[in-house]
Design an enzyme around this catalytic site. Sequence first.
Site, PDB file in Angstrom:
ATOM      1  N   ASN A 116     -65.133  -2.516 -12.302  1.00 44.68           N
ATOM      2  CA  ASN A 116     -65.982  -2.693 -11.126  1.00 44.68           C
ATOM      3  C   ASN A 116     -66.808  -1.414 -10.985  1.00 44.68           C
ATOM      4  O   ASN A 116     -66.302  -0.402 -10.510  1.00 44.68           O
ATOM      5  CB  ASN A 116     -65.125  -2.921  -9.873  1.00 44.68           C
ATOM      6  CG  ASN A 116     -65.978  -3.014  -8.625  1.00 44.68           C
ATOM      7  OD1 ASN A 116     -67.206  -3.117  -8.700  1.00 44.68           O
ATOM      8  ND2 ASN A 116     -65.333  -2.985  -7.466  1.00 44.68           N
ATOM      9  N   TRP A 117     -68.048  -1.498 -11.422  1.00 46.52           N
ATOM     10  CA  TRP A 117     -68.907  -0.292 -11.367  1.00 46.52           C
ATOM     11  C   TRP A 117     -69.338   0.022  -9.939  1.00 46.52           C
ATOM     12  O   TRP A 117     -69.913   1.080  -9.694  1.00 46.52           O
ATOM     13  CB  TRP A 117     -70.148  -0.493 -12.246  1.00 46.52           C
ATOM     14  CG  TRP A 117     -69.887  -0.402 -13.721  1.00 46.52           C
ATOM     15  CD1 TRP A 117     -68.681  -0.223 -14.335  1.00 46.52           C
ATOM     16  CD2 TRP A 117     -70.867  -0.463 -14.765  1.00 46.52           C
ATOM     17  NE1 TRP A 117     -68.849  -0.182 -15.705  1.00 46.52           N
ATOM     18  CE2 TRP A 117     -70.181  -0.323 -15.990  1.00 46.52           C
ATOM     19  CE3 TRP A 117     -72.255  -0.636 -14.794  1.00 46.52           C
ATOM     20  CZ2 TRP A 117     -70.832  -0.348 -17.224  1.00 46.52           C
ATOM     21  CZ3 TRP A 117     -72.914  -0.665 -16.016  1.00 46.52           C
ATOM     22  CH2 TRP A 117     -72.197  -0.514 -17.221  1.00 46.52           C
ATOM     23  N   LYS A 118     -69.132  -0.907  -9.021  1.00 42.58           N
ATOM     24  CA  LYS A 118     -69.595  -0.733  -7.633  1.00 42.58           C
ATOM     25  C   LYS A 118     -71.090  -0.368  -7.647  1.00 42.58           C
ATOM     26  O   LYS A 118     -71.809  -0.800  -8.542  1.00 42.58           O
ATOM     27  CB  LYS A 118     -68.766   0.316  -6.903  1.00 42.58           C
ATOM     28  CG  LYS A 118     -67.269   0.105  -7.049  1.00 42.58           C
ATOM     29  CD  LYS A 118     -66.497   0.899  -6.052  1.00 42.58           C
ATOM     30  CE  LYS A 118     -65.023   0.872  -6.396  1.00 42.58           C
ATOM     31  NZ  LYS A 118     -64.180   1.116  -5.241  1.00 42.58           N
TER      32      LYS A 118
ATOM     33  N   HIS B 258     -64.021  -8.535  -2.318  1.00 45.57           N
ATOM     34  CA  HIS B 258     -63.575  -7.138  -2.477  1.00 45.57           C
ATOM     35  C   HIS B 258     -63.402  -6.528  -1.079  1.00 45.57           C
ATOM     36  O   HIS B 258     -64.157  -6.840  -0.161  1.00 45.57           O
ATOM     37  CB  HIS B 258     -64.607  -6.351  -3.290  1.00 45.57           C
ATOM     38  CG  HIS B 258     -64.109  -5.003  -3.714  1.00 45.57           C
ATOM     39  ND1 HIS B 258     -64.081  -3.932  -2.853  1.00 45.57           N
ATOM     40  CD2 HIS B 258     -63.590  -4.569  -4.887  1.00 45.57           C
ATOM     41  CE1 HIS B 258     -63.562  -2.887  -3.487  1.00 45.57           C
ATOM     42  NE2 HIS B 258     -63.261  -3.244  -4.717  1.00 45.57           N
TER      43      HIS B 258
ATOM     44  N   GLU C 112     -64.219  -3.806   0.098  1.00 49.16           N
ATOM     45  CA  GLU C 112     -65.414  -3.123   0.618  1.00 49.16           C
ATOM     46  C   GLU C 112     -66.375  -4.135   1.249  1.00 49.16           C
ATOM     47  O   GLU C 112     -67.080  -3.819   2.208  1.00 49.16           O
ATOM     48  CB  GLU C 112     -66.089  -2.308  -0.502  1.00 49.16           C
ATOM     49  CG  GLU C 112     -65.254  -1.064  -0.826  1.00 49.16           C
ATOM     50  CD  GLU C 112     -65.371  -0.559  -2.254  1.00 49.16           C
ATOM     51  OE1 GLU C 112     -66.289  -0.972  -2.981  1.00 49.16           O
ATOM     52  OE2 GLU C 112     -64.507   0.260  -2.643  1.00 49.16           O
TER      53      GLU C 112
ATOM     54  N   GLU D 149     -55.377  -5.785  -4.650  1.00 51.60           N
ATOM     55  CA  GLU D 149     -55.938  -4.451  -4.483  1.00 51.60           C
ATOM     56  C   GLU D 149     -55.534  -3.895  -3.116  1.00 51.60           C
ATOM     57  O   GLU D 149     -56.223  -4.153  -2.110  1.00 51.60           O
ATOM     58  CB  GLU D 149     -57.467  -4.513  -4.559  1.00 51.60           C
ATOM     59  CG  GLU D 149     -57.991  -4.963  -5.905  1.00 51.60           C
ATOM     60  CD  GLU D 149     -59.329  -4.315  -6.214  1.00 51.60           C
ATOM     61  OE1 GLU D 149     -59.457  -3.730  -7.284  1.00 51.60           O
ATOM     62  OE2 GLU D 149     -60.238  -4.364  -5.362  1.00 51.60           O
TER      63      GLU D 149
ATOM     64  N   GLY E  72     -59.951   3.815  -4.664  1.00 51.87           N
ATOM     65  CA  GLY E  72     -60.798   5.006  -4.652  1.00 51.87           C
ATOM     66  C   GLY E  72     -60.141   6.222  -4.014  1.00 51.87           C
ATOM     67  O   GLY E  72     -60.799   7.229  -3.755  1.00 51.87           O
TER      68      GLY E  72
ATOM     69  N   SER F 132     -57.021   2.615  -7.953  1.00 50.75           N
ATOM     70  CA  SER F 132     -56.805   3.890  -8.656  1.00 50.75           C
ATOM     71  C   SER F 132     -56.041   3.726  -9.961  1.00 50.75           C
ATOM     72  O   SER F 132     -55.254   4.606 -10.343  1.00 50.75           O
ATOM     73  CB  SER F 132     -56.114   4.899  -7.733  1.00 50.75           C
ATOM     74  OG  SER F 132     -56.930   5.169  -6.603  1.00 50.75           O
TER      75      SER F 132
ATOM     76  N   GLY G  12     -62.039   0.594 -10.829  1.00 52.02           N
ATOM     77  CA  GLY G  12     -63.257   1.144 -10.255  1.00 52.02           C
ATOM     78  C   GLY G  12     -63.630   2.454 -10.917  1.00 52.02           C
ATOM     79  O   GLY G  12     -64.208   2.502 -12.005  1.00 52.02           O
ATOM     80  N   GLY G  13     -63.254   3.563 -10.276  1.00 50.23           N
ATOM     81  CA  GLY G  13     -63.666   4.896 -10.727  1.00 50.23           C
ATOM     82  C   GLY G  13     -63.465   5.155 -12.212  1.00 50.23           C
ATOM     83  O   GLY G  13     -64.373   5.664 -12.893  1.00 50.23           O
TER      84      GLY G  13
END
Length: 248
Positions: free
Chosen positions: A9-11, A94, A96, A165, A171, A209, A230-231
């Site tokens: 997930n590059w966001k 998601h 977010e 998640e 994150g 994470s 993600g990150g």
Amino acid sequence: MKKKLIAANWKMNGSLQANEALTRGLIAGLGAPTCEVALCVPAVYLAQMQDLLSDGTMSLGAQDISEHEAGAYTGEISTTMLREFGVRYVIVGHSERRQYHAESDALVARKVQRALAGGITPIVCVGETLAQREAGQTVEVVKRQLAAVIHANGHCISEIVVAYEPVWAIGTGKTASAEQAQQVHAVLRLQLQAATAHAERVPIVYGGSMNAANAAELLAQADIDGGLVGGASLKVQDFLSIVSCAAQ
Ligand code: PEP
């Protein structure tokens, strides 16, 4: 044993130049992966990424979808549009989006319906906040979120991917322990089993994470079928290490 799925997930990250460098680095390092690898990228880069992923080593994913098929919905993107760019997966619900765009369980369920009707596999995110975990509500929350999707989608539920998640782990560098994650995945598996005879087909992936250091233990759990990353998906070596844990 079914193949694991590792989805990036590059966001809201990337640029034409950075995407190309990252994707070429991944392709060079992946060889022929024995797990499914998908990159969920910002919508404006789908055309670029369709081109970069044309060898088929990795699948293309989007990060959101409209609940509508077409019409006066400024700023929204339909399943049909995503399909034109070779999109195979879409992240839906998601945390977010639930948090910053007030997406309700009912809206998430309708988006899942739209994705399935359009032939795109939804990666449906569920997860509790820290306050909810501390109040002992984790199971209740994730079951409520998944129940809405099951209720709206009936037997098609076997065609989704579920991503557990925990919001407090996204994150933040705090990962659910393998045991904490497995416990929730087992609950979700049972819920799917009650809804469909094909529950074993549904990948339940973990996100929050996940990194090169913790992926192996998480991915070794009985009900963890992959990761939503993600990150760590923005760094070639980190993402390759996670994929190699899933490919074992
Ligand atoms: C995510 O955004 O889905 C996610 C899991 O992020 P991170 O890996 O950075 O926690």
